[in-house]
Every structure is written in structure tokens, then in C-alpha cells.
Design an enzyme around this catalytic site. Structure first.
Site, PDB file in Angstrom:
ATOM      1  N   LYS A  35       0.955  -1.140   0.113  1.00 18.77           N
ATOM      2  CA  LYS A  35       0.004  -0.164  -0.258  1.00 18.77           C
ATOM      3  C   LYS A  35       0.698   1.161   0.168  1.00 18.77           C
ATOM      4  O   LYS A  35       2.075   1.380   0.521  1.00 18.77           O
ATOM      5  CB  LYS A  35      -0.925   0.052   1.291  1.00 18.77           C
ATOM      6  CG  LYS A  35      -2.027  -1.067   1.395  1.00 18.77           C
ATOM      7  CD  LYS A  35      -2.747  -0.619   2.740  1.00 18.77           C
ATOM      8  CE  LYS A  35      -3.672  -1.796   2.717  1.00 18.77           C
ATOM      9  NZ  LYS A  35      -4.689  -1.604   1.507  1.00 18.77           N
ATOM     10  N   ARG A  41     -10.159 -11.754   2.361  1.00 20.26           N
ATOM     11  CA  ARG A  41     -10.782 -12.820   1.764  1.00 20.26           C
ATOM     12  C   ARG A  41     -10.421 -14.158   1.904  1.00 20.26           C
ATOM     13  O   ARG A  41     -11.216 -14.985   1.917  1.00 20.26           O
ATOM     14  CB  ARG A  41     -11.467 -12.258   0.274  1.00 20.26           C
ATOM     15  CG  ARG A  41     -10.437 -12.139  -0.669  1.00 20.26           C
ATOM     16  CD  ARG A  41     -10.775 -11.460  -1.891  1.00 20.26           C
ATOM     17  NE  ARG A  41     -10.871 -10.014  -1.616  1.00 20.26           N
ATOM     18  CZ  ARG A  41     -11.084  -8.860  -2.408  1.00 20.26           C
ATOM     19  NH1 ARG A  41     -11.383  -9.329  -3.701  1.00 20.26           N
ATOM     20  NH2 ARG A  41     -11.091  -7.830  -2.335  1.00 20.26           N
TER      21      ARG A  41
HETATM   22  N1  BES Z   1      -8.014  -3.931   4.609  1.00 18.60           N
HETATM   23  C1  BES Z   1      -8.193  -3.413   3.081  1.00 18.60           C
HETATM   24  C2  BES Z   1      -9.603  -2.718   2.880  1.00 18.60           C
HETATM   25  C3  BES Z   1      -9.511  -1.387   3.550  1.00 18.60           C
HETATM   26  C4  BES Z   1      -9.763  -0.032   3.004  1.00 18.60           C
HETATM   27  C5  BES Z   1     -10.278  -1.250   5.084  1.00 18.60           C
HETATM   28  C6  BES Z   1      -9.773   0.815   3.680  1.00 18.60           C
HETATM   29  C7  BES Z   1     -10.314  -0.227   5.380  1.00 18.60           C
HETATM   30  C8  BES Z   1     -10.317   1.060   4.988  1.00 18.60           C
HETATM   31  C9  BES Z   1      -8.234  -4.688   2.460  1.00 18.60           C
HETATM   32  O1  BES Z   1      -7.364  -5.536   2.770  1.00 18.60           O
HETATM   33  C10 BES Z   1      -7.781  -4.262   0.854  1.00 18.60           C
HETATM   34  O2  BES Z   1      -6.682  -3.867   0.745  1.00 18.60           O
HETATM   35  N2  BES Z   1      -8.638  -4.347  -0.080  1.00 18.60           N
HETATM   36  C11 BES Z   1      -8.393  -3.784  -1.505  1.00 18.60           C
HETATM   37  C12 BES Z   1      -8.584  -4.832  -2.311  1.00 18.60           C
HETATM   38  C13 BES Z   1      -8.142  -4.414  -3.885  1.00 18.60           C
HETATM   39  C14 BES Z   1      -6.726  -4.830  -3.868  1.00 18.60           C
HETATM   40  C15 BES Z   1      -8.930  -5.366  -4.748  1.00 18.60           C
HETATM   41  C16 BES Z   1      -8.857  -2.400  -1.718  1.00 18.60           C
HETATM   42  O3  BES Z   1     -10.041  -2.105  -1.140  1.00 18.60           O
HETATM   43  O4  BES Z   1      -8.198  -1.537  -2.204  1.00 18.60           O
HETATM   44 MN    MN Z   2      -5.501  -5.562   2.084  1.00 18.49          MN
END
Ligand code: BES
Ligand code: MN
Ligand code: ZN
Length: 498
Positions: free
Chosen positions: A274, A348
Site C-alpha cells: 500500500k 477474503r
Molecule cells: N483492509 C483493506 C480494505 C480497507 C480499506 C479497510 C480502507 C479499511 C479502510 C483490504 O485488505 C484491501 O486492501 N482491499 C483492497 C482490495 C483490492 C486490492 C482488490 C482495496 O480495497 O483496495
Molecule cells: Mn489489504
């Protein structure tokens, strides 16, 4: 920290303490006990209200030096809106509005009535819960006291028409409030303190309440074949854990209800790392698991007449020489394989194995999972509703109603074959991400592939479980979202009636 507050109930006739809190609606009339306390000062209060343009509107308050003649030093009048308009779900917010104003007040009397009459016991209990929830702060790691921090203990007396009925109504609500605070504390803890092993230890504290707690380490999960959860965990020097909590308050042999939580103690994204900005918030990526622990606390503490399973998958998603790669294919406990496209879609993967384990081992009446699963749910719903996905209309409707009753609202999103096929993979049974659009839905579709026929709901709490803006009943990072919602679901639909 969390319990710098004590709440007691006294008769309506009790003398006011240093701060007196009264309620009034837009009629600007007071209930009879309040009027009696105000006595001859009522006229002065009226003038103060008019000078401050206070009209009794919901959310407004008149906060003044108590007029001479009152025993109290300070008078707060909380507006409740149109006469008769208060609904059951509003009282908790009234409580929050009160404690939002009580910084540095040592002793407070809240007179629980309106011109229309004294509050019902259940409404009094909600006010008391709101007072506690709003007063919550997480300051375990602050070593310096603020200068104005001269009242470590706040004592609130709520004046009610029936003290014993209020106490009786508040007892279970107080225990659920404890559960919310348990969840908030877990979400607020820093990730160097709260890694999977430590999280599991905290969950194990539920044993004190009579909950059976089973902890699965890497070896145990390897034996179960949980390749998806373990694939995420392998990038961290901290081992993953699965914790299964069981509360047997129902009849022996009654099918349990099941709750599953995403417990990513820190989500860096892994190799699909990230961006740096705001990454510290990803300590809250275990809010689903925190909610399940808080819920099990609530159910056990109030001795809910239900058999309940809580299961949480605890991992840390880190980039590392041993981390999983985009392109890897993992084998889940169900036997289905998943191609990793983006290592940041890790929640997931964790849930796939835990959901399958719970469905197979316990054959629950239903399963509800909670997860800070996708940023896309924030795009869709903001921080007001959590996203609800379900294969069962009855369970969905019950969750919707429990949401309205508690203010922890959910909004149902679609599922279907057209979305499901978006996660078919060239190389494995499925891939862990779909196209950019509809990201919350394709995430839910993947989960659905692991629940088979079990009635199931997935609640995406990325917008509601952590980092939500301050509200009447919460000013901390962790909200504890879901504890009150699911406790209500159980109480209203799945508990044997006394
Ligand atoms: N933990 C994150 C989602 C999240 C985002 C939680 C903002 C709380 C606040 C999750 O694991 C994630 O990174 N999801 C990605 C999925 C994508 C790679 C398909 C996302 O939401 O960008
Ligand atoms: Mn994630
Ligand atoms: Zn995550």
C-alpha cells in the site's frame, strides 16, 4: 481509560449534584420532577434559553451557570426535538450528548423525564449506555496527564421513576456496552502490541466469562489444510492464529449461530504494498475480529440463551522474502484453489478458510462475517452504513431491522452469477480480485464460494468499524461497530424467551 465513569440510579426526587442535566422538547416545557427541582428558578432558565436562542431542538443544548437558588453549580438542558418524536433508538444518542459535555464534571444528576413523562426503563438504560460510550477514550499510551484532567472519576446519577426497574433494564445493556468497549480497545491497540498471538491471548480472557476458547496455531491450521489463511500469514515473522470461541447458553443440541471476523492485525498490502499515507490506520484491519470478541463478551456476560460460535482468523499481511507473490496459487481447506492476483486482497483469503471451517465443523443456523474488507465499500456507502451481502433474505431483513434499532445500520448490496464469474481464473478455481469496479461485490462473491448452503451474511465494515468520524456515541478510532447490531440480532430472533 475506558472506565473513568460510574453510573447509578436514584429516585426522581433526589437532590441535584454539582451538574444538573434536564431534558426538554420544542414545547420548552419540563417534566414534573424537573419543574419541581427548578422551582422559582424556572423563569431565569426561560430567559437564559431565549437569550441563547435555545429552542429544544434535537442535538441542541443550553449549558449555563446554575441560577441562584438551585443546589447545582451548572445546568444543562438537552433538547430532544418535536414533542413525542423521540424513538427508542434516539436515547443512546441523548446519553452521548450528555457525556460529551461533562468533561471535568465530578458529580452529575440526569433527570430522565420529559414533559410527556418519565423515561421507560429501556430508554433509561440506553441513555446510560450512551453516556459510557461517549465517555470512552483510549489513552493507555499517554504518559502525560493534561492540565485540565483533574477529575479522573465521573459519577453520574440518573434520576428515574423506578430505580429497581432501571437497574434491571441496564444490567444487560451495560454488559453489551462492555462488549463494545472490548472491541474498541482491540481496534485502538497499536500493531506492535496486538499481533495475532497477543490477540488470541486477549480473546482467551473470555474464559473468565464461561466461554470455551480454542486456539489454533500454524501447525494446527496446516493440519486442517488452511492454505489461504496461511499464505497470507507466511510473510510475517509473527505467526497466524485462528481462535474459536463457544458460548453455550442455549439448549444442548440447539444449532449454534455463527460469527466470523477478519483479524488482519496489520495490513501493509504485502508484496502489492500500500502507499505510505494513512497506512497506520491499517492497524484497524482486525475490526471484524474485534467485534466478534466483543460480541462473545456481551453474549456471555449477559448469559444469552443461545449457543453461539465466534471464530476469528488472525494474521499480519507483510512484505517479506517469504511473503506470497502475485501469481501464487493456494489451496484452501475446502479443496478449492485461489490464484493470488493482488496480495492486498488478503481478508477474503483469511475468511475463506475460517468460514469453511465453521460451516463444516458446527453446521450453524447461520453465519455472519464481519470484515474491513474493501475500500470500495467506503466509495459506495461512506461511513453511514455497512455493506450487507447475503444469500438469505430472512437473515438480511433481520439484520436490517437490528441495524435500525441500534443505529448500526446496514445497506444490502447485490450478489449474483454475473458478478461471480468475474473472479474465475485462468489457472485456478478462482482469483482473489476481480475488475476495479464492483470491488466490494466480487470480494463477497469469493466468500460465498466457501459457505455452501449455510444461510450467510457478510458485513463489510471498512467504513464503519474504524476511522469513522466522531459521533454522538464515539470519538475514538475504533468504533466497536457490530457488537450492538449482532447482540440485537441474537436477542430479537434467536434467543429462547425467558
Ligand atoms: N483492509 C483493506 C480494505 C480497507 C480499506 C479497510 C480502507 C479499511 C479502510 C483490504 O485488505 C484491501 O486492501 N482491499 C483492497 C482490495 C483490492 C486490492 C482488490 C482495496 O480495497 O483496495
Ligand atoms: Mn489489504
Ligand atoms: Zn485488509
Amino acid at each position: 481509560m475506558s472506565d473513568s465513569i460510574t453510573i447509578g440510579f436514584v429516585p426522581l426526587s433526589a437532590a441535584a449534584k454539582s451538574v444538573l442535566v434536564l431534558f426538554t422538547d420544542e414545547s420548552l416545557k419540563f417534566g414534573s420532577a424537573s419543574a419541581k427541582i427548578l422551582g422559582g428558578t424556572a423563569e431565569t432558565v426561560k430567559r437564559a434559553a431565549s437569550a441563547a436562542r435555545f429552542k429544544g431542538k434535537a442535538g441542541a443544548a443550553l449549558d449555563i451557570l446554575a441560577p441562584a437558588g438551585l443546589k447545582a453549580e451548572r445546568l444543562i438542558v438537552i433538547g430532544t426535538g418535536k414533542a413525542g418524536a423521540l424513538k427508542a433508538e434516539d436515547y443512546i444518542k441523548l446519553g452521548g450528548q450528555i457525556s460529551g459535555r461533562l468533561k471535568n464534571a465530578p458529580a452529575v444528576t440526569v433527570v430522565a423525564e420529559l414533559a410527556g413523562g418519565a423515561f421507560k426503563p429501556a430508554d433509561v438504560a440506553a441513555v446510560a449506555s450512551g453516556i459510557r460510550l461517549r465517555a470512552y477514550t483510549f489513552d493507555r499510551y499517554k504518559t502525560k496527564k493534561k492540565d485540565d484532567d483533574d477529575t479522573p472519576k465521573l459519577a453520574v446519577s440518573i434520576a428515574v421513576s423506578d430505580v429497581s426497574a432501571a437497574k434491571k433494564a441496564f444490567a444487560p445493556v451495560d454488559q453489551v456496552t462492555d462488549g463494545v468497549i472490548v472491541a474498541r480497545d482491540l481496534v485502538n491497540e497499536p500493531p506492535n502490541v496486538l499481533y495475532p498471538e497477543e490477540f488470541a491471548k486477549r480473546a482467551a480472557q473470555l474464559r473468565k466469562l464461561g466461554v470455551q476458547v480454542e486456539i489454533f496455531d500454524k501447525k494446527a491450521m496446516t493440519k486442517l489444510g488452511m492454505g489461504a489463511l496461511l499464505g497470507v500469514a507466511q510473510g510475517s515473522v509473527r505467526e497466524g492464529r485462528m481462535v474459536v470461541m463457544r458460548w453455550n447458553g442455549g439448549k444442548k443440541g440447539d444449532k449454534p449461530v455463527g460469527f466470523v471476523g477478519k483479524g488482519v492485525c496489520f495490513d501493509t498490502g504485502g508484496i502489492s504494498i500500500k502507499p505510505a499515507g494513512g497506512m497506520e490506520e491499517m492497524k484497524g484491519d482486525m475490526a471484524g475480529a474485534a467485534c466478534v470478541v466483543g460480541l462473545m463478551h456481551a453474549l456471555a456476560a449477559r448469559k444469552a440463551k443461545v449457543n453461539a460460535i465466534g471464530a476469528i482468523g488472525l494474521v499480519e499481511n507483510m512484505p517479506d522474502g517469504n511473503a506470497q507473490r502475485p501469481g501464487d496459487i493456494v489451496k484452501t481447506m475446502s479443496g478449492q484453489t485461489i490464484e493470488i492476483i493482488n496480495t492486498d486482497a488478503e481478508g477474503r483469503l483469511v475468511l475463506a478458510d475460517v468460514l469453511y471451517y465453521v460451516a463444516k465443523t458446527y453446521k450453524p443456523q447461520f453465519m455472519v462475517d464481519l470484515a474491513t474488507l474493501t475500500g470500495a465499500i467506503l466509495v459506495a456507502l461512506g461511513t453511514e452504513h455497512a455493506g450487507l451481502f447475503s444469500n438469505n433474505d430472512e437473515l438480511s431483513e433481520r439484520l436490517r431491522l437490528a441495524g435500525l434499532a441500534t443505529g448500526e445500520t446496514v445497506w444490502r448490496m447485490p450478489l449474483g452469477a454475473a458478478y461471480d464469474k468475474l473472479i474465475d481464473s485462468k489457472f485456478a478455481d478462482m482469483k482473489n480480485t476481480g475488475p476495479r469496479y464492483g470491488g466490494s461485490i466480487t470480494a463477497a462473491q469469493l466468500l460465498q464460494r466457501f459457505v455452501n448452503e449455510t444461510p450467510w451474511a457478510h458485513i463489510d465494515i471498512a467504513g464503519t468499524g474504524m476511522g469513522a468520524p466522531s459521533s454522538d456515541i464515539n470519538t475514538s478510532f475504533g468504533t466497536g461497530y457490530g457488537v450492538r447490531l449482532l447482540d440485537r440480532l441474537v436477542a430479537d430472533y434467536y434467543e429462547a424467551k425467558k
